[in-house]
Design a protein around this motif. Sequence first.
Motif, PDB file in Angstrom:
ATOM      1  N   GLU A 255       0.853  -1.192   0.000  1.00 35.39           N
ATOM      2  CA  GLU A 255       0.000   0.000   0.000  1.00 35.39           C
ATOM      3  C   GLU A 255       0.891   1.246   0.000  1.00 35.39           C
ATOM      4  OE1 GLU A 255      -2.791  -0.427   3.123  1.00 35.39           O
ATOM      5  OE2 GLU A 255      -3.918   1.383   2.617  1.00 35.39           O
ATOM      6  N   LYS A 256       1.945   1.187   0.779  1.00 34.02           N
ATOM      7  CA  LYS A 256       2.893   2.306   0.852  1.00 34.02           C
ATOM      8  C   LYS A 256       3.628   2.473  -0.477  1.00 34.02           C
ATOM      9  CE  LYS A 256       3.855   2.237   5.829  1.00 34.02           C
ATOM     10  NZ  LYS A 256       3.157   3.479   6.134  1.00 34.02           N
ATOM     11  N   LEU A 257       3.957   1.353  -1.117  1.00 34.33           N
ATOM     12  CA  LEU A 257       4.623   1.439  -2.420  1.00 34.33           C
ATOM     13  C   LEU A 257       3.728   2.188  -3.411  1.00 34.33           C
ATOM     14  CD1 LEU A 257       6.967   0.573  -4.361  1.00 34.33           C
ATOM     15  CD2 LEU A 257       5.628  -1.488  -4.854  1.00 34.33           C
ATOM     16  N   LEU A 258       2.466   1.810  -3.401  1.00 35.48           N
ATOM     17  CA  LEU A 258       1.490   2.458  -4.285  1.00 35.48           C
ATOM     18  C   LEU A 258       1.424   3.963  -3.988  1.00 35.48           C
ATOM     19  CD1 LEU A 258      -0.717   1.692  -6.385  1.00 35.48           C
ATOM     20  CD2 LEU A 258      -2.296   1.413  -4.461  1.00 35.48           C
TER      21      LEU A 258
ATOM     22  N   GLY B 196       5.013   4.782 -15.174  1.00 31.44           N
ATOM     23  CA  GLY B 196       5.454   3.388 -15.351  1.00 31.44           C
ATOM     24  C   GLY B 196       5.618   2.694 -14.002  1.00 31.44           C
ATOM     25  N   HIS B 197       6.215   3.404 -13.030  1.00 32.70           N
ATOM     26  CA  HIS B 197       6.372   2.826 -11.680  1.00 32.70           C
ATOM     27  C   HIS B 197       5.003   2.557 -11.050  1.00 32.70           C
ATOM     28  CE1 HIS B 197      10.565   4.904 -11.042  1.00 32.70           C
ATOM     29  NE2 HIS B 197      10.545   4.077 -12.077  1.00 32.70           N
ATOM     30  N   LEU B 198       4.113   3.514 -11.254  1.00 32.01           N
ATOM     31  CA  LEU B 198       2.775   3.373 -10.644  1.00 32.01           C
ATOM     32  C   LEU B 198       2.061   2.133 -11.192  1.00 32.01           C
ATOM     33  CD1 LEU B 198       0.645   4.657  -8.739  1.00 32.01           C
ATOM     34  CD2 LEU B 198      -0.271   5.850 -10.740  1.00 32.01           C
ATOM     35  N   GLN B 199       2.209   1.900 -12.486  1.00 32.62           N
ATOM     36  CA  GLN B 199       1.605   0.701 -13.081  1.00 32.62           C
ATOM     37  C   GLN B 199       2.117  -0.564 -12.401  1.00 32.62           C
ATOM     38  OE1 GLN B 199      -0.750   0.017 -15.274  1.00 32.62           O
ATOM     39  NE2 GLN B 199      -1.210   2.200 -15.426  1.00 32.62           N
ATOM     40  N   MET B 200       3.426  -0.618 -12.205  1.00 34.48           N
ATOM     41  CA  MET B 200       4.017  -1.815 -11.581  1.00 34.48           C
ATOM     42  C   MET B 200       3.553  -1.945 -10.133  1.00 34.48           C
ATOM     43  SD  MET B 200       7.882  -2.014 -13.021  1.00 34.48           S
ATOM     44  CE  MET B 200       7.973  -3.789 -13.113  1.00 34.48           C
ATOM     45  N   ALA B 201       3.526  -0.811  -9.426  1.00 40.16           N
ATOM     46  CA  ALA B 201       3.091  -0.841  -8.020  1.00 40.16           C
ATOM     47  C   ALA B 201       1.632  -1.279  -7.931  1.00 40.16           C
ATOM     48  CB  ALA B 201       3.281   0.540  -7.392  1.00 40.16           C
ATOM     49  N   ALA B 202       0.827  -0.811  -8.875  1.00 42.55           N
ATOM     50  CA  ALA B 202      -0.601  -1.172  -8.871  1.00 42.55           C
ATOM     51  C   ALA B 202      -0.778  -2.667  -9.134  1.00 42.55           C
ATOM     52  CB  ALA B 202      -1.350  -0.342  -9.915  1.00 42.55           C
TER      53      ALA B 202
ATOM     54  N   LYS C 196      -2.378  -5.366  -6.513  1.00 37.85           N
ATOM     55  CA  LYS C 196      -3.511  -6.270  -6.836  1.00 37.85           C
ATOM     56  C   LYS C 196      -3.114  -7.720  -6.546  1.00 37.85           C
ATOM     57  CE  LYS C 196      -4.633  -3.746 -10.858  1.00 37.85           C
ATOM     58  NZ  LYS C 196      -4.858  -3.746 -12.281  1.00 37.85           N
ATOM     59  N   LYS C 197      -1.883  -8.066  -6.922  1.00 39.95           N
ATOM     60  CA  LYS C 197      -1.434  -9.457  -6.788  1.00 39.95           C
ATOM     61  C   LYS C 197      -1.268  -9.878  -5.317  1.00 39.95           C
ATOM     62  CE  LYS C 197       2.637 -12.097  -8.250  1.00 39.95           C
ATOM     63  NZ  LYS C 197       3.808 -11.982  -9.149  1.00 39.95           N
ATOM     64  N   TYR C 198      -0.621  -9.021  -4.529  1.00 40.64           N
ATOM     65  CA  TYR C 198      -0.310  -9.426  -3.153  1.00 40.64           C
ATOM     66  C   TYR C 198      -1.402  -9.065  -2.154  1.00 40.64           C
ATOM     67  CZ  TYR C 198       4.331 -10.618  -4.837  1.00 40.64           C
ATOM     68  OH  TYR C 198       5.368 -11.190  -5.523  1.00 40.64           O
ATOM     69  N   GLU C 199      -2.164  -8.034  -2.455  1.00 39.13           N
ATOM     70  CA  GLU C 199      -3.175  -7.576  -1.495  1.00 39.13           C
ATOM     71  C   GLU C 199      -4.588  -7.950  -1.916  1.00 39.13           C
ATOM     72  OE1 GLU C 199      -2.439  -5.118   1.241  1.00 39.13           O
ATOM     73  OE2 GLU C 199      -0.344  -5.683   0.915  1.00 39.13           O
ATOM     74  N   LYS C 200      -4.718  -8.334  -3.167  1.00 39.65           N
ATOM     75  CA  LYS C 200      -6.049  -8.679  -3.731  1.00 39.65           C
ATOM     76  C   LYS C 200      -7.046  -7.529  -3.515  1.00 39.65           C
ATOM     77  CE  LYS C 200      -4.998 -13.305  -4.084  1.00 39.65           C
ATOM     78  NZ  LYS C 200      -3.580 -13.043  -4.330  1.00 39.65           N
ATOM     79  N   ARG C 201      -6.555  -6.323  -3.759  1.00 41.45           N
ATOM     80  CA  ARG C 201      -7.422  -5.145  -3.611  1.00 41.45           C
ATOM     81  C   ARG C 201      -7.277  -4.250  -4.840  1.00 41.45           C
ATOM     82  NH1 ARG C 201      -5.195  -2.531   1.568  1.00 41.45           N
ATOM     83  NH2 ARG C 201      -6.747  -0.927   1.190  1.00 41.45           N
TER      84      ARG C 201
END
Length: 442
Positions: free
Chosen positions: A254-257, A292-298, A302-307
Amino acid sequence: MTFNPLKEKGMPIEKQLRNWHQIVAKPYKKQKVDCYTRTRQILMNGIEVEGWGFKHQLNRFVPDIECEDRANISRIGRIENQQQMTCNWMCPEDQSVLETTLGYEQVAVDLTAWLAQNEPDKYVKETFDFGLLEDFDHLYRYAQYAYMREGIEPNDIVQGQTDVIVGRPTQHHHNCNGLRLRKHYDKATASPQTKVNILTVLSGEQQTHNFYAEHGFMYGDHVLRETYAEIKDVEEEHVTMYESLIDPSETMFEKLLLHEFTEVCNYYTCLEDEVDDEIKKYWEIFLDIELGHLQMAAEMFKKYEKRDPEEVIGSDIIIPCRFKSQKAYVQKVLEKEVNKRLAPDGKYYNSMDEIPDDWASYPVQERVAEISSPSENCINVVEFYHDRDVVEASENLKNKEASLLEKGLQKKAAASNTVYPDKLQEMIDKHKERKKEKDKII
Ligand SMILES: [Fe+2]
Ligand SMILES: [Fe+2]
Ligand SMILES: [Fe+2]
Ligand SMILES: [Fe+2]
């Protein structure tokens, strides 16, 4: 116009690595640069330092990340590192440490004032207003040394956009650590604007601390070195204060995002506002990189938090760093809140009479200033150079200086070398008289 960063692809990570020539930008000319180009350059360096450091924290502390994702986090960190060099090294070699210092404090004043007026959470706004008056006083203290050592007038740097006059006296910024801790927002209900605002100012304050840590020793003048030490310690308190507003239960993804979103929002604002065409090109490229970073963080979120990332950052851009003159707002806060102090449980004392005799910050202040307070000494010393302190403000505000000091000074735990309001007024009057004499001769 709405701009949803999550809908933008941005530059793919494979294309983000730049060569040395691209990394090291041509420095601006200190005589020609717009003061708010300099504040953007200083702030974005701080944002990149935070962005870079965070990737390392993430990889150090979070288990169970797939190898490819871990490699991508470190790839992004390397790009932040390159961006940091570009931003920081736009600073020219002939801009002195003190000149850059005035730039740092101008960032703190005008950025925090903007954020306070664009902050939806009343409590967070109150904290911004509180911090604002401390950095406002730092600007004033450093301006004395810039004048004495290098003959620099404050407006050589702040260009008439920011007032330079006494604020809440720096000697009273030293607090018990427990009192610096404020109440944190609730991650489930806080708006994305609040989260971005805090992360922006926190990154700026952290880098201000780092800059003083790395440069405060670069002058031989012992009183100036001690002043850097004193103010650096306050910046450490500012880092503590602003980070304590963040909900500590936010997950690392979440912080990465939020970090990448904050970078996107800041570069977006820089790009909108920049007046220097050469520097604007960097803001444009860096916005693309951050998308580009935001896309990866998003994707990782989604993958790790399922949100859904929109739950955290919403669907629209935020403007966290619109640099413009904030004199009227700052003066209003100054006149009203110069006597405010930190109270337990995230509260504030709104006047000196509310402070109890056993206030936890008194022993801290008494200990650090038991010999004297360097930030008070600078006013004692400048009297020899200029008859009075160096200030830049409207006549109306200047005329209130001694009464502002009266309101902002504590009776208890004041350093032995404190410049009291009657002494300050004496200096101001002497300066007036001497100026008349000097003008006659000329
Ligand atoms: Fe970055
Ligand atoms: Fe400061
Ligand atoms: Fe600060
Ligand atoms: Fe980034």
